[in-house]
Design a protein around this motif. Structure first.
Motif, mmCIF file in Angstrom:
data_model
loop_
_atom_site.group_PDB
_atom_site.id
_atom_site.type_symbol
_atom_site.label_atom_id
_atom_site.label_comp_id
_atom_site.label_asym_id
_atom_site.label_seq_id
_atom_site.Cartn_x
_atom_site.Cartn_y
_atom_site.Cartn_z
ATOM 1 N N VAL A 80 0.819 -1.224 0.000
ATOM 2 C CA VAL A 80 0.000 0.000 0.000
ATOM 3 C C VAL A 80 0.846 1.264 0.000
ATOM 4 N N CYS A 81 2.163 1.132 0.051
ATOM 5 C CA CYS A 81 3.038 2.301 0.131
ATOM 6 C C CYS A 81 3.223 2.923 -1.255
ATOM 7 N N PRO A 82 2.809 4.178 -1.470
ATOM 8 C CA PRO A 82 2.947 4.804 -2.789
ATOM 9 C C PRO A 82 4.396 5.047 -3.190
ATOM 10 N N ALA A 83 5.304 5.070 -2.206
ATOM 11 C CA ALA A 83 6.722 5.300 -2.508
ATOM 12 C C ALA A 83 7.491 3.988 -2.654
ATOM 13 N N GLY A 84 6.814 2.865 -2.401
ATOM 14 C CA GLY A 84 7.473 1.567 -2.545
ATOM 15 C C GLY A 84 8.555 1.306 -1.516
ATOM 16 N N VAL A 85 8.400 1.826 -0.305
ATOM 17 C CA VAL A 85 9.407 1.615 0.740
ATOM 18 C C VAL A 85 9.502 0.129 1.080
ATOM 19 N N GLN A 86 10.716 -0.376 1.083
ATOM 20 C CA GLN A 86 10.965 -1.783 1.443
ATOM 21 C C GLN A 86 11.154 -1.873 2.954
ATOM 22 N N TYR A 87 10.047 -1.782 3.648
ATOM 23 C CA TYR A 87 10.087 -1.745 5.108
ATOM 24 C C TYR A 87 10.713 -3.008 5.696
ATOM 25 N N GLY A 88 10.420 -4.164 5.101
ATOM 26 C CA GLY A 88 10.956 -5.419 5.629
ATOM 27 C C GLY A 88 12.471 -5.424 5.677
ATOM 28 N N HIS A 89 13.115 -4.863 4.672
ATOM 29 C CA HIS A 89 14.573 -4.798 4.647
ATOM 30 C C HIS A 89 15.101 -3.889 5.752
ATOM 31 N N LEU A 90 14.430 -2.756 5.954
ATOM 32 C CA LEU A 90 14.843 -1.832 7.020
ATOM 33 C C LEU A 90 14.701 -2.495 8.388
ATOM 34 N N LEU A 91 13.600 -3.176 8.595
ATOM 35 C CA LEU A 91 13.351 -3.840 9.879
ATOM 36 C C LEU A 91 14.421 -4.880 10.184
ATOM 37 N N GLU A 92 14.738 -5.710 9.195
ATOM 38 C CA GLU A 92 15.716 -6.772 9.432
ATOM 39 C C GLU A 92 17.110 -6.207 9.692
ATOM 40 N N GLU A 93 17.492 -5.153 8.976
ATOM 41 C CA GLU A 93 18.821 -4.576 9.205
ATOM 42 C C GLU A 93 18.896 -3.935 10.584
ATOM 43 N N ALA A 94 17.828 -3.244 10.992
ATOM 44 C CA ALA A 94 17.814 -2.631 12.329
ATOM 45 C C ALA A 94 17.910 -3.695 13.410
ATOM 46 N N ARG A 95 17.181 -4.777 13.251
ATOM 47 C CA ARG A 95 17.242 -5.870 14.228
ATOM 48 C C ARG A 95 18.621 -6.507 14.265
ATOM 49 N N THR A 96 19.246 -6.625 13.106
ATOM 50 C CA THR A 96 20.591 -7.204 13.049
ATOM 51 C C THR A 96 21.593 -6.329 13.794
ATOM 52 N N ILE A 97 21.517 -5.025 13.571
ATOM 53 C CA ILE A 97 22.432 -4.103 14.264
ATOM 54 C C ILE A 97 22.233 -4.197 15.771
ATOM 55 N N ILE A 98 20.991 -4.178 16.201
ATOM 56 C CA ILE A 98 20.706 -4.264 17.641
ATOM 57 C C ILE A 98 21.231 -5.579 18.201
ATOM 58 N N GLN A 99 21.021 -6.663 17.469
ATOM 59 C CA GLN A 99 21.493 -7.972 17.938
ATOM 60 C C GLN A 99 23.014 -8.005 18.017
ATOM 61 N N ASP A 100 23.685 -7.344 17.087
ATOM 62 C CA ASP A 100 25.158 -7.316 17.079
ATOM 63 C C ASP A 100 25.730 -6.583 18.289
ATOM 64 N N TYR A 101 24.967 -5.619 18.820
ATOM 65 C CA TYR A 101 25.522 -4.757 19.868
ATOM 66 C C TYR A 101 24.916 -4.988 21.249
ATOM 67 N N LYS A 102 23.824 -5.705 21.332
ATOM 68 C CA LYS A 102 23.188 -5.904 22.635
ATOM 69 C C LYS A 102 23.913 -6.990 23.421
ATOM 70 N N LYS A 103 23.702 -7.024 24.714
ATOM 71 C CA LYS A 103 24.243 -8.074 25.573
ATOM 72 C C LYS A 103 23.086 -8.976 25.988
ATOM 73 N N PRO A 104 22.941 -10.115 25.309
ATOM 74 C CA PRO A 104 21.799 -10.985 25.593
ATOM 75 C C PRO A 104 21.937 -11.671 26.950
ATOM 76 N N SER A 105 20.811 -12.031 27.522
ATOM 77 C CA SER A 105 20.810 -12.778 28.774
ATOM 78 C C SER A 105 21.287 -14.199 28.528
ATOM 79 N N VAL A 106 21.607 -14.896 29.584
ATOM 80 C CA VAL A 106 22.045 -16.291 29.458
ATOM 81 C C VAL A 106 20.945 -17.120 28.801
ATOM 82 N N LYS A 107 19.699 -16.880 29.206
ATOM 83 C CA LYS A 107 18.562 -17.619 28.638
ATOM 84 C C LYS A 107 18.464 -17.394 27.138
ATOM 85 N N GLU A 108 18.590 -16.124 26.711
ATOM 86 C CA GLU A 108 18.493 -15.827 25.286
ATOM 87 C C GLU A 108 19.624 -16.486 24.508
ATOM 88 N N LYS A 109 20.823 -16.464 25.075
ATOM 89 C CA LYS A 109 21.964 -17.111 24.416
ATOM 90 C C LYS A 109 21.700 -18.588 24.193
#
Length: 429
Positions: A80-109
């Motif tokens: 439905v985006c008239p500009a054709g924004v590839q939101y899925g790509h933005l979301l995945e890259e943002a999540r990847t960056i956060i995952q690269d820099y966050k300190k996960p809990s033992v359970k998450e690891k």
């Protein structure tokens, strides 16, 4: 480097700038609707936050991280985006960056290591895990566990999912890597088996193959293929997703086939995005583009090759509706074909359900990690199911199928409504 600097370096500035903040995405976003119109949980709100961090206007906050976690990644905002924004790509890259820099809990690891590194990428491990589920179902252990109330020790979401797990058939093995078309040959297709589809839903795979054969397709099944990597990509495990993408490209690129065909919408959309996933690698980008060009959902192949015979449904006269797989519809653009096939079935009284193109709340493992939001979305979906009053709900993705089965349980419709995969619905054996 800080996480904010990583946003500046790695996020696609052009894609962030493409968002015009017009708001066309808002009525399509499940989390925006469920939160009563909270912009923090809308596509344009999330993009605005990503851009603010990218531009150095704000630090990454817990609110932003939570907003990205709560997003289903259904990509309903993209068509439905008239500009054709590839939101899925933005979301995945943002999540990847956060995952690269966050300190996960033992359970998450432990969970990430066990599920994302040891289970889904390794076929034998998946077979063993599903084999244990089958033992649980067939040994009497399931009945005993339910009788003594042991499941009450687990979270409600896990108890509910246990109820709707499909009956796991005995593992069947075949050395046949090429199967011939029934009648006149019209095409050769390479079949992507998947991980869950090849274990928990192997009968659906077999039904898909029979349908393709009846549509005039010779089928080749390449060795070396594995999990598509979608769960990893959605969870910020980009390097692991890249590893699995390369494995699948190598497995299929030597196959002399017109198409690469599959029956799971979530897998199909991710396979079709390998060119973006590998866009920073010149060699693999070109190989991924060739791979992408051959990806097709099985329903598209059936329609394309004139699978227009009347199919006699073996059970009864029935009223039937279809629940879209978000990624099949929004990622692959496939939505007419499943409906056409359902309406070919003799005795089928097809009814279009309100908001059939809206997410059911499954979204991979979203219903396990975000159970509250997932169940809100599902319960609203079941109101539309009740209004349509079908006897059968057809869908085209394993996660959606389990979610709809769960919805039937929650809505008190057990015995009145059943949920089935499109391939199983169409199979005439």
């Amino acid at each position: 480097m800080t996480v904010e600097q990583a946003f500046t370096e790695r996020m696609d500035e052009g894609e962030l700038m493409n968002c015009m903040r017009c708001g066309f995405c808002l009525p399509s976003c499940p989390t925006y609707i469920q939160t009563g119109g909270d912009e923090v949980h809308s596509p344009r709100g999330r993009i605005a936050m990503m851009k603010a961090v990218h531009d150095g206007l704000m630090p990454l906050t817990d609110e932003m991280t939570n907003s990205l976690d709560v997003c289903l990644g259904c990509r309903a905002c993209e068509p439905v985006c008239p500009a054709g924004v590839q939101y899925g790509h933005l979301l995945e890259e943002a999540r990847t960056i956060i995952q690269d820099y966050k300190k996960p809990s033992v359970k998450e690891k432990v969970v990430r290591r066990t599920v994302l590194n040891e289970l889904f990428p390794k076929n034998e491990q998946m077979n063993r895990a599903v084999g244990l589920v089958r033992f649980y179902q067939t040994s009497g252990l399931q009945k005993g566990v339910r009788k003594i109330g042991f499941l009450k020790l687990f979270p409600e979401s896990m108890r509910e999912m246990e109820k709707v797990l499909p009956a796991i058939p005995k593992r069947t093995r075949t050395d046949r890597k090429r199967l011939l078309a029934t009648g006149e040959k019209k095409a050769t297709v390479a079949f992507f088996q998947g991980c869950l589809m090849d274990t928990m839903f192997q009968e659906t795979n077999q039904n898909t193959i029979r349908l393709l054969q009846s549509a005039g397709c010779d089928i080749v099944i390449p060795d070396g293929q594995g999990c598509c990597g979608a769960l990893h990509g959605h969870a910020g495990e980009k390097e692991k997703a890249i590893e699995m993408a390369k494995r699948n490209i190598e497995a299929f690129e030597g196959m002399e086939a017109d198409y690469i065909v599959l029956n799971a919408g979530g897998c199909g959309a991710y396979l079709a995005g390998y060119d973006h996933l590998l866009s920073q690698d010149m060699e693999w980008r070109e190989r991924a583009a060739r791979f992408k060009a051959r990806i097709r959902d099985f329903s598209s192949i059936l329609i394309q090759h004139g699978f227009d015979e009347r199919i006699r449904f073996k059970k009864r006269q029935h009223r039937v509706t279809y629940q879209d797989s978000c990624h099949l519809r929004n990622g692959m653009g496939v939505h007419h074909e499943p409906r056409q096939l359902i309406q070919m079935v003799e005795g089928a009284d097809y009814v279009e359900m309100k908001n059939a193109d809206g997410c059911c709340g499954s979204a991979g493992v979203y219903n396990l990690v975000q159970p509250e939001m997932s169940m809100q979305i599902l319960d609203d979906k079941m109101k539309n199911v009740k209004e349509a009053a079908p006897g059968v709900i057809v869908t085209a993705n394993p996660g959606c199928l389990l979610q709809m089965k769960l919805g039937i349980e929650r809505a008190g419709l057990s015995g009145l409504v059943e949920a089935v995969h499109l391939a199983d619905y169409l199979n005439n054996d």
